[in-house]
Write a protein that holds these residues in place. Structure first.
Motif, mmCIF file in Angstrom:
data_model
loop_
_atom_site.group_PDB
_atom_site.id
_atom_site.type_symbol
_atom_site.label_atom_id
_atom_site.label_comp_id
_atom_site.label_asym_id
_atom_site.label_seq_id
_atom_site.Cartn_x
_atom_site.Cartn_y
_atom_site.Cartn_z
ATOM 1 N N TRP A 153 0.825 -1.213 0.000
ATOM 2 C CA TRP A 153 0.000 0.000 0.000
ATOM 3 C C TRP A 153 0.864 1.270 0.000
ATOM 4 N N PRO A 157 0.521 5.333 -5.379
ATOM 5 C CA PRO A 157 0.292 6.790 -5.335
ATOM 6 C C PRO A 157 -0.981 7.067 -4.540
ATOM 7 N N GLU A 158 -1.045 8.239 -3.903
ATOM 8 C CA GLU A 158 -2.161 8.534 -3.003
ATOM 9 C C GLU A 158 -3.514 8.543 -3.693
ATOM 10 N N SER A 159 -3.530 8.737 -4.984
ATOM 11 C CA SER A 159 -4.803 8.786 -5.707
ATOM 12 C C SER A 159 -5.300 7.398 -6.123
ATOM 13 N N THR A 299 -12.300 4.260 7.696
ATOM 14 C CA THR A 299 -12.252 5.275 6.637
ATOM 15 C C THR A 299 -13.446 6.216 6.720
ATOM 16 N N LEU A 436 -0.254 4.691 8.042
ATOM 17 C CA LEU A 436 -1.107 5.185 6.968
ATOM 18 C C LEU A 436 -2.372 5.871 7.480
ATOM 19 N N HIS A 437 -2.819 6.874 6.758
ATOM 20 C CA HIS A 437 -4.188 7.378 6.867
ATOM 21 C C HIS A 437 -5.038 6.519 5.932
ATOM 22 N N THR A 463 -8.557 4.681 -0.414
ATOM 23 C CA THR A 463 -7.244 5.210 -0.764
ATOM 24 C C THR A 463 -6.436 5.357 0.514
ATOM 25 N N VAL A 464 -5.137 5.491 0.373
ATOM 26 C CA VAL A 464 -4.275 5.608 1.559
ATOM 27 C C VAL A 464 -3.293 6.755 1.355
ATOM 28 N N SER A 465 -2.867 7.369 2.464
ATOM 29 C CA SER A 465 -1.804 8.354 2.415
ATOM 30 C C SER A 465 -0.852 8.118 3.572
ATOM 31 N N LYS A 466 0.415 8.465 3.410
ATOM 32 C CA LYS A 466 1.438 8.176 4.414
ATOM 33 C C LYS A 466 1.338 9.162 5.591
ATOM 34 N N ARG A 467 1.491 8.633 6.803
ATOM 35 C CA ARG A 467 1.587 9.483 7.988
ATOM 36 C C ARG A 467 3.006 10.035 8.108
#
Length: 468
Positions: A153, A157-159, A299, A436-437, A463-467
């Motif tokens: 994950w 990419p975040e998108s 989420t 991750l978020h 989707t995921v984004s890095k903390r």
């Protein structure tokens, strides 16, 4: 995913049908409120079909007729209990056989609940020890599988939309097969082959109106294609398990797996095979769906995810995730309990009425199938405040936990497969949320499909984004 999706509403009715086939019940309705058969042969099967699922049928039935209701599966009487108060009158805390296991064994034509009390206690203890020992021995493996998913994950990419159901199923299959069956399933191809058979086993049951007729009247044996699909898959699974059982007997391994506890117990080969099959199938589906729903709710409810992250950060800091520290994640356990409740993870369970009994003023005839309408009970406003709200903190209340335990979702009544799933999901969430978020996809509506274990109707995307 298509094969696995076949493990659906049809399967639940197959299980009910199997129990009724093996244990024919009295036709006496005993004055219990409910509906009369819509059709002579099928009973209320058409009504269940029109409702969309057995759970939705029971919701409507209990709304109309109250906490104790009756209907007809084919020509057999079924009684459903839909409140905590009536369940308290029927649930026997000393009962050692698990309703999920009982129904699944019936479908597989195993000897469901045939042992005496001491034998059933012994086998339950073996199950509990098997789960405890396999989790302890394989904690590093579970952590490794969780971190592999995290790395996957993190590379996105975040998108990018992540197919949550697909990934959670793959994670659950790898976790369960390796911790139950050992190094045989380190090979990715072995896991894929097992996953295919896991779904194919129930491919022969196409629609549950057919089950209502075909399973009970023996027409399954008349369909060469359906029978062959079922028997081939079952044969492959048995062959794999027999090979593993033979390899583990009389030998010591550094990795303790679930099957080892059964092999070391006072069970014959057939009992070991049956119990291994049941635990593998049940723990796979329960773990996959618990992981999926837990991530879905995180989420959706950002404040819950934030609080969970804060607990994970407080407990682990920059240090490693360890079994001892995992036990300190109190809020995480509340999140999982609320996930089970809100998702109605297992909406129906059942027991066979051993002797004539009484619920309130109603007589339950001997050998009647009694359904526990857990999906109804889990969102009963007389039991739960704001029942449709996702609120993990409701489990701060000790009385709420007692009710949850009574229903078989916690404490001494908790089934081994769910206990296994709780730990696997806790480790996975600790790894993922720490880094991750977890984010929802805007505009996505996740519709529920009520089966033996509740799932989403379509793929759930996140989707995921890095903390950091």
């Amino acid at each position: 995913m298509l094969d696995f999706a076949i493990f659906a509403v049809t399967f639940l009715l197959a299980l009910v049908g199997a129990v009724l086939y093996l244990y024919p019940a009295s036709r006496q309705a005993a004055g219990i409120p409910g509906i009369t058969p819509t059709e002579e042969k099928d009973g209320n099967l058409p009504d269940i079909v029109n409702s969309g699922s057995l759970h939705e049928f029971l919701v409507n039935l209990h709304e109309r007729y109250g906490p104790v209701v009756s209907f007809w599966f084919g020509r057999r009487l079924v009684v459903s209990l839909g409140t905590v108060d009536v369940l308290k009158q029927h649930i026997n805390p000393n009962k050692t056989s698990d309703p999920f296991e009982t129904m699944l064994k019936s479908l597989l034509r195993y000897q469901s609940g045939s042992g005496n009390v001491s034998e059933n206690h012994m086998r339950k203890k073996l199950y509990e020890n098997g789960v405890t020992n396999s989790l302890q021995s394989n904690f590093a493996l579970l952590l490794k599988l969780s971190e592999e998913l995290l790395d996957k994950w993190l590379s996105y990419p975040e998108s990018q939309h992540v197919p949550l159901c697909q990934h959670m199923l793959g994670f659950a299959m790898k976790s369960v097969t390796q911790m139950v069956m050992g190094s045989t399933f380190e090979d990715e191809q072995e896991v894929i082959r097992f996953q295919k058979n896991h779904g194919t086993m129930f491919f022969c049951f196409q629609v549950w109106s057919e089950i209502g007729k075909g399973f009970l009247d023996g027409s399954l044996d008349k369909s060469t294609t359906r029978k062959k699909q079922y028997e081939d898959a079952l044969m492959q699974l048995k062959s794999i398990l027999k090979k593993i059982i033979k390899e583990r007997k009389g030998r010591n391994f550094s990795q303790h797996i679930f099957i080892d506890s059964l092999v070391q117990g006072n069970l014959n080969d057939q009992q070991i095979l049956e119990d291994s099959m049941i635990f593998s199938l049940a723990s796979c589906v329960i773990t996959a769906k618990l992981c999926t729903w837990a991530v879905c709710f995180l989420t959706t409810y950002e404040e819950v995810q934030k609080k969970l992250y804060e607990e994970i950060d407080q407990v682990f800091g920059k240090g490693p995730i360890t079994p001892e520290k995992i036990e300190e994640l109190r809020y995480c356990r509340q999140v999982l309990c609320e996930t089970v409740r809100t998702a109605k993870l297992t909406p129906v369970s059942a027991r066979l009425q051993d002797i004539e009994g009484k619920i309130d003023k109603f007589i339950i005839p001997k050998e009647t199938l009694v359904l526990y309408a857990l999906g109804v009970v889990l969102q009963d406003p007389s039991t739960w405040s704001s029942p449709y709200k996702f609120d993990p903190e409701r489990f701060d209340d000790e009385s709420v936990m007692k009710i949850f335990s009574l229903l078989g979702f916690s404490g001494t009544q908790e089934c081994s497969e769910l206990r296994f799933a709780y730990m696997v999901t806790t480790v996975l969430l600790s790894v993922l949320v720490r880094r991750l978020h977890l984010l929802s996809v805007e505009g996505q509506v996740i519709e529920t499909k009520y089966e033996l274990v509740t799932s989403s109707k379509e793929e759930a995307w996140i989707t995921v984004s890095k903390r950091y």
